[in-house]
Design an enzyme around this catalytic site. Structure first.
Site, mmCIF file in Angstrom:
data_model
loop_
_atom_site.group_PDB
_atom_site.id
_atom_site.type_symbol
_atom_site.label_atom_id
_atom_site.label_comp_id
_atom_site.label_asym_id
_atom_site.label_seq_id
_atom_site.Cartn_x
_atom_site.Cartn_y
_atom_site.Cartn_z
ATOM 1 N N CYS A 73 0.803 -1.227 0.000
ATOM 2 C CA CYS A 73 0.000 0.000 0.000
ATOM 3 C C CYS A 73 0.836 1.278 0.000
ATOM 4 O O CYS A 73 0.309 2.362 -0.258
ATOM 5 C CB CYS A 73 -0.953 -0.003 1.190
ATOM 6 S SG CYS A 73 -2.139 -1.360 1.180
ATOM 7 N N HIS A 75 -2.947 7.322 2.794
ATOM 8 C CA HIS A 75 -3.418 6.034 2.291
ATOM 9 C C HIS A 75 -4.866 5.834 2.725
ATOM 10 O O HIS A 75 -5.207 6.013 3.896
ATOM 11 C CB HIS A 75 -2.535 4.912 2.836
ATOM 12 C CG HIS A 75 -3.046 3.547 2.529
ATOM 13 N ND1 HIS A 75 -3.511 3.189 1.284
ATOM 14 C CD2 HIS A 75 -3.184 2.443 3.313
ATOM 15 C CE1 HIS A 75 -3.902 1.927 1.314
ATOM 16 N NE2 HIS A 75 -3.722 1.456 2.523
ATOM 17 N N ASN A 122 -10.139 0.270 0.431
ATOM 18 C CA ASN A 122 -8.667 0.242 0.377
ATOM 19 C C ASN A 122 -8.254 -0.409 -0.939
ATOM 20 O O ASN A 122 -8.437 -1.614 -1.125
ATOM 21 C CB ASN A 122 -8.131 -0.548 1.570
ATOM 22 C CG ASN A 122 -6.613 -0.582 1.613
ATOM 23 O OD1 ASN A 122 -5.937 -0.189 0.665
ATOM 24 N ND2 ASN A 122 -6.062 -1.069 2.716
#
Length: 328
Positions: free
Chosen positions: A122, A255, A285
Site C-alpha cells: 500500500c 493512504h 482500500n
C-alpha cells in the site's frame, strides 16, 4: 558551464475503476449467503467505507493501469512517445513476469526505456513517485509515467469478515516531468521488516503450484497501531525536511485504508479534516492505487489546485511507510 538544476513536477493525473460497484448492503447480502453476518452500519462505523469497486471478467490489473495511464497522459497533454521511464507499483500483477510496467509500455506504444515494477504494497505508489523523482533529478529520465494498480479482491478470503469488507480494486497514474521549479519538496521512505508478520499473504509458487496460503492475513489492531505511528512520524519528517508546518498543507492525501486511521493521524498532525481527501468512502482500500486515485479526485474536483501544497502518504505491509510533500 554548469548544468541547470533539475526538479520534477506532476504534469497530469489519471485514474480508473472497475465497472462493478458493490455497496455495503450488497456485500452484506453476499456474505449472508455464506453464513457470515455483517451490515452497512457495522462496516461504516469501523472503516468509513460505504462501497467499493470489484473487478469482473475481462478486468485486470493491466486493463485498469492502462486506462488510468491514458487518462494521465491526456491530462498532461503528452503522448506515449514522450515517456522515457515507466514504474508500476502493484502487489497483484496479472503475471509473475514480465513486469506490469513492461506490459504497460507495450500496450501504450512507449518507445524502449527503463520499465520496472515496485512492490511496497500500500506504500507502493508513494515509493514509486519518490523513486521517479530521484531518477529525473539525476538526469536519467525526463518524463516518467508512474502508476499504482491493484486488484486486491483476488487475494481476499470472502469468509473472513474482518478483511474482505475493507478492500476494492482500481488504478491511478501520474506523469512526472522534469522542470526548473521544485515540485517534490521532500520524500521519506521507511520500512520495518521485523513487523512483516502482521500483514501478509504467506504463499509462493513452487513446482508450478501455490504453496502456503494465497489469502490475505492481517492482525487488525497491530496494523492500526503501526499505521498511525508510522504515518505521523514520516509526515513530521517530511515537513521538517521541507521546512514547512502542517498549516502549510492545502491537501492531505493519506493512504485510504480506514477513516479512523486517517482522522487519527490528521488530528495528531493538526491538519483540519476539511483538507483531507476521503476517497476511502467509495473506493475502500485499493492498495497501491489508493493514493493516486485520491490524488486524481482531488485534482479533478478542484480541491487541489496548481501552486498548492499536498502531502501524500502510504503505509502497508512490510511494514512500509512513505511520505511525499509536493507543490502541485
Amino acid at each position: 558551464m554548469t548544468e541547470p538544476t533539475l526538479f520534477s513536477r506532476i504534469a497530469g493525473t489519471g485514474s480508473a475503476l472497475p465497472a462493478r460497484r458493490v455497496t455495503n448492503d450488497e456485500l452484506a447480502a453476499e456474505l449472508a449467503a455464506r453464513g457470515i453476518e455483517t451490515s452497512d452500519e457495522w462496516i461504516r462505523t469501523r472503516t468509513g467505507i460505504a462501497e467499493r469497486r470489484i473487478v469482473s471478467e475481462g478486468e485486470t490489473t493491466h486493463t485498469l493501469a492502462l486506462e488510468a495511464s491514458r487518462n494521465a497522459l491526456q491530462a498532461a497533454s503528452c503522448s506515449p512517445s514522450d515517456i522515457d521511464l515507466v514504474i508500476v507499483a502493484t502487489t497483484t500483477p496479472d503475471e509473475l513476469f514480465p513486469s506490469e510496467a513492461c506490459r504497460l509500455q507495450a500496450s501504450l506504444g512507449i518507445p524502449p526505456c527503463g520499465c520496472f515494477d515496485l512492490q511496497a504494497v500500500c506504500s507502493g505508489f508513494v515509493y514509486a513517485l519518490i523513486t521517479a523523482d530521484s531518477l529525473i533529478r539525476s538526469g536519467a529520465a525526463r518524463r516518467a509515467l508512474v502508476a499504482g494498480a491493484d486488484t486486491f479482491s483476488r487475494l481476499l478470503d470472502w469468509n473472513d469478515r474482518s478483511s474482505c469488507v475493507l478492500f476494492g480494486d482500481g488504478a491511478g497514474a501520474v506523469v512526472l516531468e522534469a522542470g526548473a521549479e521544485p515540485g517534490l519538496a521532500a520524500g521519506v521512505l521507511v520500512a520495518d521488516g521485523s513487523r512483516g508478520d502482521i500483514l501478509r499473504v504467506p504463499g509462493r509458487i513452487e513446482g508450478g503450484r501455490l504453496r502456503g496460503s494465497g489469502f490475505l492475513y492481517m492482525e487488525g489492531r497491530a496494523v492500526f497501531r503501526e499505521a498511525v505511528e508510522s504515518l505521523e512520524s514520516t509526515a513530521r519528517e517530511a515537513l521538517a525536511r521541507a521546512g514547512l508546518s502542517a498549516a502549510d498543507i492545502d491537501c492531505y492525501i493519506p493512504h485510504q485504508a480506514n477513516i479512523r486511521i486517517m482522522t487519527h493521524v490528521a488530528g495528531r498532525l493538526g491538519i483540519p479534516l476539511e483538507r483531507m481527501e476521503t476517497a476511502v468512502t467509495h473506493h475502500g482500500n485499493t492498495c497501491a492505487a489508493s493514493v493516486p486515485l485520491a490524488l486524481d479526485e482531488a485534482v479533478r474536483s478542484g480541491r487541489l489546485r496548481r501552486g498548492q501544497t499536498a502531502l501524500l502518504q502510504g503505509v502497508g505491509a512490510g511494514m512500509t511507510c512513505a511520505a511525499a510533500l509536493l507543490r502541485y
